[in-house]
Each structure stands twice: as structure tokens, then as C-alpha cells.
Scaffold this motif. Structure first.
Motif, short mmCIF file in Angstrom:
data_model
loop_
_atom_site.label_atom_id
_atom_site.label_comp_id
_atom_site.label_asym_id
_atom_site.label_seq_id
_atom_site.Cartn_x
_atom_site.Cartn_y
_atom_site.Cartn_z
N ALA A 81 0.65 -1.28 0.39
CA ALA A 81 0.17 -0.03 0.11
C ALA A 81 0.43 1.18 -0.14
N GLY A 82 0.30 2.56 -0.03
CA GLY A 82 1.19 3.38 -0.31
C GLY A 82 0.30 4.55 -1.33
N VAL A 83 1.06 6.06 -1.05
CA VAL A 83 -0.53 7.01 -1.64
C VAL A 83 -0.54 6.75 -2.99
N ILE A 84 1.23 6.37 -3.51
CA ILE A 84 0.70 6.16 -5.28
C ILE A 84 0.43 5.33 -5.84
N ASP A 85 -0.25 5.13 -6.83
CA ASP A 85 -1.02 2.61 -7.06
C ASP A 85 0.11 2.94 -8.14
N ALA A 86 0.86 1.87 -8.47
CA ALA A 86 2.40 1.81 -9.57
C ALA A 86 2.00 0.77 -9.71
N GLU A 87 2.54 0.64 -11.43
CA GLU A 87 2.84 -0.94 -11.72
C GLU A 87 4.67 -1.18 -11.85
N VAL A 88 5.21 -2.28 -11.67
CA VAL A 88 6.57 -2.76 -11.62
C VAL A 88 6.27 -3.00 -12.99
N ALA B 110 3.74 4.60 -12.60
CA ALA B 110 2.71 5.28 -11.81
C ALA B 110 1.97 6.84 -12.48
N ARG B 111 0.70 6.39 -12.49
CA ARG B 111 0.15 7.82 -13.07
C ARG B 111 0.83 7.94 -14.72
#
Length: 329
Positions: free
Chosen positions: A269-276, A292-293
Motif C-alpha cells: 500500500a502507498g500514496v500512489i498506485d503503480a505497476e512494476v 505510476a500515473r
């Protein structure tokens, strides 16, 4: 008080300027590195200090004495080059003694100082060997001893480690720093290798296109780059334009932004959703590429165990240390 002062120095070859109005001050016993990409003028600046290249204007003051009118032999400077420049027909001992012979040192004094210089670089047992019988690292230590034996007021090192393999390079740079501190010798070191500069230096002068764009200690240059060039050259900053930074941080940003890769944390979990997007193993560090974004980022994390590895395509949360976000020109 400054020991070496460079004031308004400029150099050009014909109509091509190499640098203009270089100003810098170096203290006694300080280890300073000129860092920058190929062609930025750092080696030319070093050669101007040594007297091997003429200047077109300005002053070079060493302990208050203007060096510009003096020949290289009268400047009291020792210099070590990338190429060892050893005499192949002379033994190690004879190579090291060469500068003393030019100074017409007497036999007993010469022998004593040569022995001291060889001991400093840990080559006492190699005095009777020839350069062809030495490794590259040993040859460079002979070149260093040859510069030290004349007891110079100032030591200049022009990329002396770049031709050596990584293991020898690391050992020799530690040895150079140790000798410099032991002798209290004011030293100017040229390199394009940021790791060498960060590891060795009391202060770093970062050069680009004939200018000193930033100076300071290693921590200052790494954590507080003054512009996009400095951020791009020191470390592996994520450099984002204003639009990308605004999307990533979800707030208006009006200039370029630099974010250190180790200042971004990965987690479920984190402030920003991202993909590796992928990763590379760099020894004790894993370098991830993430998106991310709509913004691609590089993230460095410690390599603790294989169980912690994040796979390509995995969704993940990002948290960015706000103190590590720097707006740069």
C-alpha cells in the motif's frame, strides 16, 4: 585561507573557447575533485595549473605566487597522468629518482627519499623491477611515487585510475586518499566517475561546458543539485518535466523535478498506485522500473532476500519522501 586560487582564468584554442572566467579557491591540505563529462574542460584546467598548457588570461596563485609566468619545472607541482609515462628502460627505483636527478639531489639524500616514496606506495620490494614486470596498478603507484618524491607543494591527478579494473581501482583510490591525508598534501583530482569523486573528495567542483556549475562536499552535490545537469550527472535521479511531476505528485508543479531513486518506497500500500515494469540486480541494490500515473520512475531498494522481489506486472504502492523532491532549473 586559500592555498590555490584560480581567478578569471580562460582558455581557448583559436576561436573555440574551452573555459572562460573560471574562479575557484582550494584550501591547504584539501582534496578537491574536478568532475564532469568528457570535453567539459577539466583536464585542460589541470594542465593549465601544471603549466603544460598556456592560458589566455587570468591568474593561478599557489600560496600567493602567480604560477602563470613560471615554467612547469618551477611551479613545485607533481602530476600523475592516466598513462603511467614510465621509462621502460629504467627500474622502478630509477623511475622514481628521475625528478630528483633533475633537481640535482645528492646521492644519499636521493636514496633516502626514493626509499620513503616507495614505502608510501607499498613498492619497496619492487625497486629493481622494470615497468614491463609490473601490473597496471603497480605502474600507477610508481608514477605516484615519482610525483611524491620531489615533495611537491601541490599534487595533480588526471584520471589516474580510469585504465585499471574495478578491484584495483578501488584499492588504489583508497591508497591515494590515505597518502594524501598522511602527507597533508593539497590535491586536485580529475575524473568523470561520480563514485570516485563522492568517495575521495573533501569538495567537488562539477564542470559542464567549460563552467563550474556547482561546488561543495559530496553530500551537498548528491542531495541538493542546483540544476538538471547536476541532478543527471550525480546519482541516478528521476528527472521529470513539470507536466509529469504534476501528474505524479497530484499537485501543480511549475519546473522540472528531481527525485532520488532511493527516496521512493515500495509496498503493498502507498500514496500512489503503480505497476512494476522490470528490475535489475546491482549487487546489494535492486533497481526497479515502475510506472505510476503515466510516469516512468527508477526506484532503488536494498537487496534483502529473493522473497522480497517484486515481479514485472505486479501492482504496488509508492510512497515518496517529500524532502527528497527537488525543483531544478
Amino acid at each position: 585561507m586559500s592555498f590555490l586560487s584560480i581567478r578569471g582564468l580562460h582558455k581557448s584554442y583559436g576561436a573555440t573557447p574551452i573555459f572562460r572566467n573560471i574562479d575557484c579557491e582550494i584550501g591547504k591540505s584539501e582534496f578537491v575533485t574536478l568532475l564532469g563529462p568528457s570535453g567539459c574542460g577539466k583536464s585542460t584546467l589541470l594542465r593549465c595549473i601544471a603549466g603544460l598548457t598556456d592560458v589566455n588570461g587570468g591568474q593561478i596563485l599557489l600560496d600567493g605566487q602567480d604560477l602563470v609566468p613560471l615554467s612547469p619545472q618551477k611551479r613545485g607541482i607533481g602530476m600523475v597522468f592516466q598513462s603511467y609515462a614510465l621509462f621502460p628502460n629504467m627500474t622502478v627505483q630509477q623511475n622514481v629518482a628521475f625528478g630528483l636527478r633533475m633537481q640535482k639531489a645528492v646521492g644519499s639524500e636521493m636514496q633516502k627519499r626514493v626509499a620513503e616514496a616507495l614505502a608510501l606506495v607499498e613498492l619497496s620490494d619492487f625497486a629493481e623491477r622494470y615497468p614491463s614486470q609490473l601490473s597496471g596498478g603497480q605502474c600507477q603507484r610508481v608514477a605516484l611515487a615519482r610525483s611524491l618524491v620531489t615533495r611537491p607543494r601541490l599534487l595533480l591527478l588526471d584520471e589516474p585510475l580510469s585504465a585499471l579494473d574495478a578491484r584495483i581501482r578501488k584499492h588504489l583510490r583508497e591508497q591515494i586518499r590515505s597518502i594524501q591525508q598522511e602527507l597533508g598534501l593539497t590535491t586536485v583530482f580529475v575524473t568523470h566517475d561520480q563514485e570516485e569523486a563522492l568517495t575521495l573528495s573533501d569538495r567537488i567542483f562539477l564542470m559542464n561546458a567549460g563552467r563550474i556549475v556547482q561546488s561543495g562536499d559530496a553530500e551537498t552535490l548528491y542531495t541538493a543539485p542546483v540544476d538538471a545537469f547536476a541532478a543527471g550527472f550525480i546519482g541516478n535521479y528521476n528527472l521529470l518535466d513539470a507536466d509529469s511531476a504534476s501528474r505524479l505528485l497530484a499537485r501543480p508543479v511549475h519546473s522540472r523535478v528531481a527525485i532520488r531513486p532511493e527516496a521512493i518506497q515500495l509496498g503493498e500500500a502507498g500514496v500512489i498506485d503503480a505497476e512494476v515494469r522490470g528490475h535489475s540486480l546491482l549487487g546489494n541494490v535492486i533497481r526497479y522500473r515502475v510506472e505510476a500515473r503515466g510516469v516512468e520512475l527508477v526506484v532503488d531498494v536494498l537487496n534483502r532476500s529473493a522473497a522480497d522481489l517484486h515481479a514485472s506486472g505486479q501492482r504496488i504502492g509508492l510512497t515518496i519522501d517529500s524532502t527528497a523532491i527537488r525543483e531544478v532549473a
